[in-house]
Design a protein around this motif. Structure first.
Motif, PDB file in Angstrom:
ATOM      1  N   GLY A 396      32.477   5.123 -12.723  1.00 45.19           N
ATOM      2  CA  GLY A 396      31.265   5.742 -12.191  1.00 45.19           C
ATOM      3  C   GLY A 396      30.588   4.802 -11.204  1.00 45.19           C
ATOM      4  O   GLY A 396      31.226   3.902 -10.642  1.00 45.19           O
ATOM      5  N   ILE A 397      29.297   4.986 -11.059  1.00 43.60           N
ATOM      6  CA  ILE A 397      28.531   4.156 -10.124  1.00 43.60           C
ATOM      7  C   ILE A 397      27.182   3.807 -10.734  1.00 43.60           C
ATOM      8  O   ILE A 397      26.581   4.628 -11.464  1.00 43.60           O
ATOM      9  CB  ILE A 397      28.348   4.882  -8.765  1.00 43.60           C
ATOM     10  CG1 ILE A 397      27.751   3.922  -7.742  1.00 43.60           C
ATOM     11  CG2 ILE A 397      27.491   6.132  -8.914  1.00 43.60           C
ATOM     12  CD1 ILE A 397      27.822   4.455  -6.319  1.00 43.60           C
ATOM     13  N   ALA A 398      26.726   2.599 -10.507  1.00 38.70           N
ATOM     14  CA  ALA A 398      25.440   2.147 -11.049  1.00 38.70           C
ATOM     15  C   ALA A 398      24.304   2.793 -10.258  1.00 38.70           C
ATOM     16  O   ALA A 398      24.216   2.645  -9.044  1.00 38.70           O
ATOM     17  CB  ALA A 398      25.333   0.633 -10.991  1.00 38.70           C
ATOM     18  N   LEU A 399      23.459   3.540 -10.961  1.00 35.00           N
ATOM     19  CA  LEU A 399      22.310   4.160 -10.300  1.00 35.00           C
ATOM     20  C   LEU A 399      21.139   3.188 -10.174  1.00 35.00           C
ATOM     21  O   LEU A 399      20.335   3.287  -9.255  1.00 35.00           O
ATOM     22  CB  LEU A 399      21.869   5.403 -11.072  1.00 35.00           C
ATOM     23  CG  LEU A 399      22.870   6.559 -11.128  1.00 35.00           C
ATOM     24  CD1 LEU A 399      22.305   7.703 -11.966  1.00 35.00           C
ATOM     25  CD2 LEU A 399      23.202   7.049  -9.718  1.00 35.00           C
ATOM     26  N   THR A 400      21.038   2.268 -11.122  1.00 37.66           N
ATOM     27  CA  THR A 400      19.980   1.253 -11.092  1.00 37.66           C
ATOM     28  C   THR A 400      20.622  -0.112 -11.295  1.00 37.66           C
ATOM     29  O   THR A 400      21.773  -0.199 -11.749  1.00 37.66           O
ATOM     30  CB  THR A 400      18.944   1.493 -12.205  1.00 37.66           C
ATOM     31  OG1 THR A 400      19.570   1.254 -13.468  1.00 37.66           O
ATOM     32  CG2 THR A 400      18.397   2.901 -12.163  1.00 37.66           C
ATOM     33  N   PRO A 401      19.925  -1.171 -10.993  1.00 39.93           N
ATOM     34  CA  PRO A 401      20.471  -2.498 -11.296  1.00 39.93           C
ATOM     35  C   PRO A 401      20.615  -2.682 -12.806  1.00 39.93           C
ATOM     36  O   PRO A 401      19.815  -2.153 -13.584  1.00 39.93           O
ATOM     37  CB  PRO A 401      19.417  -3.461 -10.721  1.00 39.93           C
ATOM     38  CG  PRO A 401      18.613  -2.650  -9.771  1.00 39.93           C
ATOM     39  CD  PRO A 401      18.614  -1.265 -10.299  1.00 39.93           C
ATOM     40  N   PHE A 402      21.588  -3.438 -13.227  1.00 40.97           N
ATOM     41  CA  PHE A 402      21.785  -3.763 -14.638  1.00 40.97           C
ATOM     42  C   PHE A 402      21.313  -5.194 -14.858  1.00 40.97           C
ATOM     43  O   PHE A 402      21.885  -6.131 -14.305  1.00 40.97           O
ATOM     44  CB  PHE A 402      23.268  -3.612 -15.018  1.00 40.97           C
ATOM     45  CG  PHE A 402      23.685  -2.195 -15.264  1.00 40.97           C
ATOM     46  CD1 PHE A 402      23.886  -1.726 -16.565  1.00 40.97           C
ATOM     47  CD2 PHE A 402      23.845  -1.309 -14.206  1.00 40.97           C
ATOM     48  CE1 PHE A 402      24.258  -0.409 -16.796  1.00 40.97           C
ATOM     49  CE2 PHE A 402      24.214   0.014 -14.428  1.00 40.97           C
ATOM     50  CZ  PHE A 402      24.423   0.471 -15.724  1.00 40.97           C
ATOM     51  N   ARG A 403      20.217  -5.324 -15.731  1.00 39.64           N
ATOM     52  CA  ARG A 403      19.641  -6.664 -15.965  1.00 39.64           C
ATOM     53  C   ARG A 403      19.399  -6.922 -17.453  1.00 39.64           C
ATOM     54  O   ARG A 403      18.254  -7.270 -17.810  1.00 39.64           O
ATOM     55  CB  ARG A 403      18.323  -6.803 -15.215  1.00 39.64           C
ATOM     56  CG  ARG A 403      18.335  -6.626 -13.721  1.00 39.64           C
ATOM     57  CD  ARG A 403      16.947  -7.015 -13.179  1.00 39.64           C
ATOM     58  NE  ARG A 403      16.830  -6.907 -11.755  1.00 39.64           N
ATOM     59  CZ  ARG A 403      16.226  -5.911 -11.109  1.00 39.64           C
ATOM     60  NH1 ARG A 403      15.699  -4.914 -11.789  1.00 39.64           N
ATOM     61  NH2 ARG A 403      16.154  -5.903  -9.808  1.00 39.64           N
ATOM     62  N   ALA A 426      22.550  -1.947  -7.941  1.00 36.08           N
ATOM     63  CA  ALA A 426      22.603  -0.488  -7.815  1.00 36.08           C
ATOM     64  C   ALA A 426      23.598  -0.113  -6.727  1.00 36.08           C
ATOM     65  O   ALA A 426      23.702  -0.775  -5.696  1.00 36.08           O
ATOM     66  CB  ALA A 426      21.210   0.038  -7.472  1.00 36.08           C
ATOM     67  N   GLY A 427      24.356   0.966  -6.972  1.00 39.47           N
ATOM     68  CA  GLY A 427      25.350   1.423  -6.011  1.00 39.47           C
ATOM     69  C   GLY A 427      26.715   0.805  -6.193  1.00 39.47           C
ATOM     70  O   GLY A 427      27.650   1.139  -5.460  1.00 39.47           O
ATOM     71  N   THR A 428      26.857  -0.094  -7.178  1.00 40.98           N
ATOM     72  CA  THR A 428      28.144  -0.774  -7.402  1.00 40.98           C
ATOM     73  C   THR A 428      29.063   0.105  -8.264  1.00 40.98           C
ATOM     74  O   THR A 428      28.621   0.658  -9.284  1.00 40.98           O
ATOM     75  CB  THR A 428      27.913  -2.114  -8.115  1.00 40.98           C
ATOM     76  OG1 THR A 428      27.036  -2.919  -7.334  1.00 40.98           O
ATOM     77  CG2 THR A 428      29.236  -2.847  -8.317  1.00 40.98           C
ATOM     78  N   PRO A 429      30.331   0.271  -7.900  1.00 38.39           N
ATOM     79  CA  PRO A 429      31.277   1.007  -8.756  1.00 38.39           C
ATOM     80  C   PRO A 429      31.428   0.297 -10.107  1.00 38.39           C
ATOM     81  O   PRO A 429      31.533  -0.932 -10.158  1.00 38.39           O
ATOM     82  CB  PRO A 429      32.584   0.977  -7.963  1.00 38.39           C
ATOM     83  CG  PRO A 429      32.168   0.729  -6.545  1.00 38.39           C
ATOM     84  CD  PRO A 429      30.954  -0.142  -6.621  1.00 38.39           C
TER      85      PRO A 429
END
Length: 449
Positions: A396-403, A426-429
């Protein structure tokens, strides 16, 4: 007849003798100098321009100290101002009044309100035709006349400055008090301002000159030897930043930027503008001499605690962080009351902006930036988490940053997930690597299609 003619000749000879003697005595005695022929060894020129504020005070303190170090005995303040803050004018007036150098207030255009007070503290006031002085009634930020107590105190301050050089105190009062009448110049309901000729007649201008060069000639200063002390670029920025309006505006932009950043994915434009606004606020006050490293440290420490509150919920850390931020901002201001007022305006506007953002995006839109969406409610008893084991291996794709928590889009659906610890923009596969109950673990998809 001969006797009369003889007496007349003798009288004429005696008169001629005394005239010649008087001429010789006058030629030998030193001639009195004109009242304007006052000379100085070294002079500096300091501009006092635009609005009077705390940043100008900081610049003038540096300029007077530099002039004294250079052993100048004459300071010429080139005053051209519509007025400004009474508190700043009071401090500048004290600086001028206590200067060991001879201070001349040169008015080539206007010296109204706070500018008039500064000029009255100088040793001399010199004006050019077409220039003006006066109109010193204090007004509020809303544009209205100040309350009667404040006007009375400011009027007395103006009178005290006028008395320094034996100027008519009623003129000073008429410049401040609307209800004071000055026959021939000011009816009730107005404030007194004087042109150059009127100021000279009333003793509010000691000299009138046509040009700057004429002024220098009267003080025995050559244009080539005159040194000008200009504000540095940082001092110009400090003057702009310490203006009450700009100060409040920077705090508004800083706080609103933080709120907008919470609703927008990623650290982007809003966060950058917020940091720049706070940076400008502290930079200006630091250069002006009001802020120090302690105030900046309090602000940064408060921001760090607010971020820590995201991972250590409970409220105590966040409350301490908020107090630290407020303390840093208020203590950095030149006046605590003004700092609180500016911060209050900023908080009010930020609250309004937050209300509209929540109304548009919902409160969950804000919470989803920091917490996962799944929750266990006590009144439901134990509810088994949704089985999502089929997501393992899916991309999938990251909708928000993962922190490390965030939201991803997998198979067209929004899924709350966490990374193993690494930051994912965000936006990273991404690809799902593990599912444990309701916990979905993803990592950056490094495979090539």
């Amino acid at each position: 007849m001969d006797t009369n003619r003889y007496v007349f000749r003798r009288a004429r000879l005696l008169l001629s003798f005394f005239c010649i003697l008087a001429a010789l005595v006058l030629a030998v005695l030193p001639q009195p100098q004109p009242a304007t022929a006052q000379t100085f060894q070294k002079a500096v020129w300091i501009p006092v321009e635009k609005t009077i504020e705390q940043g100008l005070e900081a610049f003038l303190r540096r300029a007077f100290a530099e002039a004294e170090q250079q052993q100048a005995d004459l300071v010429i303040l080139d005053i051209d101002t519509p007025g400004g803050e009474v508190e700043a004018a009071g401090a500048i007036g004290e600086l001028v009044r206590q200067s060991p150098m001879h201070v001349v207030a040169y008015i080539d255009n206007q010296a109204f309100s706070a500018g008039t007070y500064i000029a009255l503290n100088a040793n001399e006031i010199v004006m050019t035709p077409g220039s003006s002085i006066g109109a010193a009634t204090p007004i509020t930020m809303a544009g209205n006349a100040a309350d009667i107590k404040f006007i009375s105190a400011w009027s007395n301050q103006m009178v005290s400055a006028a008395k320094l050089n034996n100027r008519d105190e009623m003129v000073a009062r008429a410049m401040v008090e609307i209800d004071t009448e000055f026959p021939g110049l000011k009816p009730k309901g107005t404030v007194l301002s004087l042109d150059a000729e009127q100021a000279k007649q009333l003793g509010y201008a000691d000299r009138l000159v046509n040009t700057r060069d004429e002024l220098l000639v009267q003080f025995g200063i050559s244009p080539q030897s005159l040194q000008t002390i200009e504000p540095t670029m940082s001092e110009r920025v400090a003057r702009w930043v310490t203006s009450p309006v700009v100060m409040s505006l920077l705090l508004v932009i800083g706080l609103v930027g933080i709120v907008v950043e919470l609703f927008a994915p990623g650290f982007g434009v809003a966060g950058t503008i917020s940091l720049l606004s706070f940076g400008m606020y502290f930079f200006g006050h630091f250069v002006a001499g009001f802020a120090n490293w302690l105030h900046i440290a309090l602000f940064v420490f408060g921001i760090l605690l607010m971020i820590l509150e995201i991972f250590l919920p409970g409220g105590i850390v966040g409350a301490i962080g908020f107090i630290s931020i407020v303390s840093g901002l208020v203590m950095a201001a030149y006046d605590t009351q003004q700092g609180l007022a500016s911060l209050g305006i900023a908080v009010l506007i930020t609250g309004i902006v937050t209300f509209f953002l929540i109304k548009k995006f919902g409160f969950k839109g804000l919470l989803n930036r920091f917490i996962l969406g799944d929750a266990q409610k006590n009144e439901q008893g134990y509810v088994a988490p949704k089985n999502q084991s089929d997501l393992v291996g899916k991309k999938g794709i990251a909708l928000t940053p993962f922190r490390p928590s965030g939201t991803a889009k997998i198979d067209g659906a929004r899924v709350d997930a966490v990374s193993p610890g690494a930051f994912i923009a965000a936006g990273t596969p991404i690809v799902v690597t593990q599912v444990e109950g309701g916990r979905v673990v993803v990592q950056e998809d490094e495979t090539k299609e």
